[in-house]
Design a protein around this motif. Sequence first.
Motif, PDB file in Angstrom:
ATOM      1  N   PRO A 135       0.328  -1.475  12.751  1.00 16.23           N
ATOM      2  CA  PRO A 135       0.594  -2.795  12.153  1.00 16.23           C
ATOM      3  C   PRO A 135      -0.544  -3.291  11.278  1.00 16.23           C
ATOM      4  CG  PRO A 135       1.192  -2.767  14.476  1.00 16.23           C
ATOM      5  CD  PRO A 135       0.484  -1.478  14.210  1.00 16.23           C
ATOM      6  N   SER A 136      -1.783  -3.003  11.685  1.00 16.54           N
ATOM      7  CA  SER A 136      -2.932  -3.506  10.923  1.00 16.54           C
ATOM      8  C   SER A 136      -3.061  -2.825   9.564  1.00 16.54           C
ATOM      9  CB  SER A 136      -4.209  -3.315  11.741  1.00 16.54           C
ATOM     10  OG  SER A 136      -4.306  -1.967  12.190  1.00 16.54           O
ATOM     11  N   THR A 137      -2.977  -1.484   9.519  1.00 14.91           N
ATOM     12  CA  THR A 137      -3.098  -0.786   8.241  1.00 14.91           C
ATOM     13  C   THR A 137      -1.880  -1.028   7.358  1.00 14.91           C
ATOM     14  OG1 THR A 137      -2.340   1.190   9.433  1.00 14.91           O
ATOM     15  CG2 THR A 137      -4.685   1.040   8.942  1.00 14.91           C
ATOM     16  N   LEU A 138      -0.692  -1.105   7.950  1.00 12.75           N
ATOM     17  CA  LEU A 138       0.510  -1.397   7.164  1.00 12.75           C
ATOM     18  C   LEU A 138       0.427  -2.789   6.544  1.00 12.75           C
ATOM     19  CD1 LEU A 138       3.217   0.087   9.563  1.00 12.75           C
ATOM     20  CD2 LEU A 138       2.619   0.964   7.298  1.00 12.75           C
ATOM     21  N   ALA A 139       0.004  -3.768   7.331  1.00  9.80           N
ATOM     22  CA  ALA A 139      -0.139  -5.131   6.812  1.00  9.80           C
ATOM     23  C   ALA A 139      -1.212  -5.181   5.732  1.00  9.80           C
ATOM     24  CB  ALA A 139      -0.474  -6.095   7.948  1.00  9.80           C
ATOM     25  N   THR A 140      -2.293  -4.414   5.917  1.00 12.36           N
ATOM     26  CA  THR A 140      -3.389  -4.426   4.949  1.00 12.36           C
ATOM     27  C   THR A 140      -2.957  -3.847   3.619  1.00 12.36           C
ATOM     28  OG1 THR A 140      -5.051  -4.260   6.695  1.00 12.36           O
ATOM     29  CG2 THR A 140      -5.729  -3.615   4.484  1.00 12.36           C
ATOM     30  N   ILE A 141      -2.274  -2.692   3.622  1.00 11.15           N
ATOM     31  CA  ILE A 141      -1.884  -2.085   2.346  1.00 11.15           C
ATOM     32  C   ILE A 141      -0.819  -2.927   1.656  1.00 11.15           C
ATOM     33  CG2 ILE A 141      -0.065  -0.561   3.249  1.00 11.15           C
ATOM     34  CD1 ILE A 141      -2.677   0.162   0.468  1.00 11.15           C
ATOM     35  N   MET A 142       0.060  -3.578   2.412  1.00 13.23           N
ATOM     36  CA  MET A 142       1.033  -4.475   1.792  1.00 13.23           C
ATOM     37  C   MET A 142       0.341  -5.685   1.185  1.00 13.23           C
ATOM     38  SD  MET A 142       4.530  -4.434   4.062  1.00 13.23           S
ATOM     39  CE  MET A 142       3.782  -4.862   5.638  1.00 13.23           C
ATOM     40  N   MET A 143      -0.682  -6.184   1.863  1.00  6.34           N
ATOM     41  CA  MET A 143      -1.438  -7.316   1.346  1.00  6.34           C
ATOM     42  C   MET A 143      -2.168  -6.941   0.059  1.00  6.34           C
ATOM     43  SD  MET A 143      -4.581  -9.369   3.111  1.00  6.34           S
ATOM     44  CE  MET A 143      -5.596  -7.898   2.939  1.00  6.34           C
ATOM     45  N   LEU A 144      -2.795  -5.752   0.036  1.00  5.92           N
ATOM     46  CA  LEU A 144      -3.486  -5.302  -1.169  1.00  5.92           C
ATOM     47  C   LEU A 144      -2.520  -5.134  -2.334  1.00  5.92           C
ATOM     48  CD1 LEU A 144      -5.898  -2.611   0.367  1.00  5.92           C
ATOM     49  CD2 LEU A 144      -6.518  -4.882  -0.480  1.00  5.92           C
ATOM     50  N   ALA A 145      -1.356  -4.524  -2.056  1.00  5.55           N
ATOM     51  CA  ALA A 145      -0.369  -4.322  -3.109  1.00  5.55           C
ATOM     52  C   ALA A 145       0.181  -5.648  -3.622  1.00  5.55           C
ATOM     53  CB  ALA A 145       0.774  -3.444  -2.598  1.00  5.55           C
ATOM     54  N   ALA A 146       0.362  -6.627  -2.724  1.00  5.53           N
ATOM     55  CA  ALA A 146       0.873  -7.929  -3.135  1.00  5.53           C
ATOM     56  C   ALA A 146      -0.163  -8.715  -3.926  1.00  5.53           C
ATOM     57  CB  ALA A 146       1.304  -8.728  -1.897  1.00  5.53           C
ATOM     58  N   SER A 147      -1.447  -8.535  -3.586  1.00  7.46           N
ATOM     59  CA  SER A 147      -2.497  -9.284  -4.281  1.00  7.46           C
ATOM     60  C   SER A 147      -2.734  -8.775  -5.699  1.00  7.46           C
ATOM     61  CB  SER A 147      -3.805  -9.217  -3.487  1.00  7.46           C
ATOM     62  OG  SER A 147      -4.305  -7.888  -3.454  1.00  7.46           O
ATOM     63  N   ALA A 148      -2.487  -7.488  -5.936  1.00  6.29           N
ATOM     64  CA  ALA A 148      -2.696  -6.908  -7.269  1.00  6.29           C
ATOM     65  C   ALA A 148      -1.664  -5.816  -7.510  1.00  6.29           C
ATOM     66  CB  ALA A 148      -4.117  -6.371  -7.402  1.00  6.29           C
ATOM     67  N   PRO A 149      -0.398  -6.175  -7.786  1.00  3.60           N
ATOM     68  CA  PRO A 149       0.654  -5.157  -7.961  1.00  3.60           C
ATOM     69  C   PRO A 149       0.457  -4.269  -9.183  1.00  3.60           C
ATOM     70  CG  PRO A 149       1.465  -7.362  -8.486  1.00  3.60           C
ATOM     71  CD  PRO A 149       0.113  -7.543  -7.885  1.00  3.60           C
ATOM     72  N   ASP A 150      -0.426  -4.656 -10.096  1.00  5.75           N
ATOM     73  CA  ASP A 150      -0.687  -3.838 -11.274  1.00  5.75           C
ATOM     74  C   ASP A 150      -1.718  -2.740 -11.005  1.00  5.75           C
ATOM     75  OD1 ASP A 150      -2.520  -5.929 -10.870  1.00  5.75           O
ATOM     76  OD2 ASP A 150      -3.264  -5.763 -12.930  1.00  5.75           O
ATOM     77  N   ARG A 151      -2.206  -2.671  -9.765  1.00  4.25           N
ATOM     78  CA  ARG A 151      -3.236  -1.682  -9.405  1.00  4.25           C
ATOM     79  C   ARG A 151      -2.740  -0.744  -8.313  1.00  4.25           C
ATOM     80  NH1 ARG A 151      -8.003  -5.425  -7.717  1.00  4.25           N
ATOM     81  NH2 ARG A 151      -9.037  -3.429  -7.352  1.00  4.25           N
ATOM     82  N   LEU A 152      -1.453  -0.415  -8.353  1.00  2.69           N
ATOM     83  CA  LEU A 152      -0.878   0.415  -7.293  1.00  2.69           C
ATOM     84  C   LEU A 152      -1.517   1.795  -7.237  1.00  2.69           C
ATOM     85  CD1 LEU A 152       2.945  -0.433  -7.384  1.00  2.69           C
ATOM     86  CD2 LEU A 152       1.172  -1.275  -5.822  1.00  2.69           C
ATOM     87  N   MET A 192       3.353   0.352   0.844  1.00  4.45           N
ATOM     88  CA  MET A 192       2.726  -0.154  -0.369  1.00  4.45           C
ATOM     89  C   MET A 192       3.758  -0.388  -1.480  1.00  4.45           C
ATOM     90  SD  MET A 192       0.009   1.798  -2.854  1.00  4.45           S
ATOM     91  CE  MET A 192       1.359   2.788  -3.539  1.00  4.45           C
ATOM     92  N   LEU A 193       4.706   0.539  -1.625  1.00  7.55           N
ATOM     93  CA  LEU A 193       5.681   0.465  -2.712  1.00  7.55           C
ATOM     94  C   LEU A 193       6.821  -0.509  -2.431  1.00  7.55           C
ATOM     95  CD1 LEU A 193       5.945   4.260  -3.615  1.00  7.55           C
ATOM     96  CD2 LEU A 193       4.828   2.464  -4.952  1.00  7.55           C
ATOM     97  N   PHE A 194       7.297  -0.524  -1.199  1.00  7.81           N
ATOM     98  CA  PHE A 194       8.505  -1.292  -0.894  1.00  7.81           C
ATOM     99  C   PHE A 194       8.294  -2.428   0.095  1.00  7.81           C
ATOM    100  CE2 PHE A 194       9.801   3.159  -1.765  1.00  7.81           C
ATOM    101  CZ  PHE A 194      10.430   2.927  -2.988  1.00  7.81           C
ATOM    102  N   GLY A 195       7.078  -2.535   0.646  1.00 10.67           N
ATOM    103  CA  GLY A 195       6.827  -3.582   1.624  1.00 10.67           C
ATOM    104  C   GLY A 195       7.010  -4.973   1.054  1.00 10.67           C
ATOM    105  N   LYS A 196       6.525  -5.196  -0.191  1.00 10.70           N
ATOM    106  CA  LYS A 196       6.631  -6.504  -0.830  1.00 10.70           C
ATOM    107  C   LYS A 196       8.092  -6.892  -1.042  1.00 10.70           C
ATOM    108  CE  LYS A 196       5.486 -10.165  -3.221  1.00 10.70           C
ATOM    109  NZ  LYS A 196       5.008 -11.385  -2.537  1.00 10.70           N
ATOM    110  N   SER A 197       8.912  -5.935  -1.511  1.00 10.41           N
ATOM    111  CA  SER A 197      10.333  -6.218  -1.740  1.00 10.41           C
ATOM    112  C   SER A 197      11.030  -6.565  -0.436  1.00 10.41           C
ATOM    113  CB  SER A 197      11.007  -5.000  -2.392  1.00 10.41           C
ATOM    114  OG  SER A 197      10.403  -4.698  -3.621  1.00 10.41           O
ATOM    115  N   PHE A 198      10.666  -5.846   0.628  1.00 15.20           N
ATOM    116  CA  PHE A 198      11.264  -6.119   1.931  1.00 15.20           C
ATOM    117  C   PHE A 198      10.890  -7.515   2.416  1.00 15.20           C
ATOM    118  CE2 PHE A 198      10.740  -6.066   6.589  1.00 15.20           C
ATOM    119  CZ  PHE A 198      12.063  -5.869   6.957  1.00 15.20           C
TER     120      PHE A 198
END
Length: 204
Positions: free
Chosen positions: A118-135, A56-62
């Motif tokens: 892979p599914s839960t990791l992709a999902t939490i990265m997607m949620l974090a990317a869609s609304a990074p102000d709601r971490l 969630m924290l670093f997936g988007k940067s990666f």
Amino acid sequence: MEYSFWGGLMLMLLMADPLGNIPIVLACTKTVPNRRRVWVILRENLIAAVLLLLAMLFGKSFLTAIGLSDAALSIGGAVIVLLMAIRMVFPTPEGVFGNTPGGEPYIVPIAVPAIAGPSTLATIMMLAASAPDRLWEWAAVVLITCFASFCVLASADWLERHLGDKLTQAIERLTGLILAMMATQMFLSGIASYIASLPGIGTK
């Protein structure tokens, strides 16, 4: 695609699929003493929670560093979710995640890939990317998902005895159908996001 807190939580719970993981936990902990089994399941859920929070924290940067867009994350996540949904609706003898080793598990296969797959990791990265102000909300989603998974998996023996194989399979297949529909929506949202980002289209 914008998700509410409850929508994100529902999606993560469906992706973690604790009921579907019951056979994996029973197979991997059959040689573990009863008093230690709960501790093992708690440890695996804590490991999964840490991995999901890191994603969630670093997936988007990666993903940005390797040149992947939000649209690619949404479409790729949809494909993973759809494949998982297909295996839940049409189960195979080796289960949703394939063959799993016996003995006391450590990280594999309960923490990864049963919970933090892979599914839960992709999902939490997607949620974090869609609304990074709601971490903080997404972090709460991760912790609640792992706590719910722990409660279900720690009760695996009791649930198997009282629900029975047929009811457990029915619930898992229904979950798979819901996931297939959510995967379709994720795919359509990714396509819409990609089209909107094309030159001459997104600026109109």
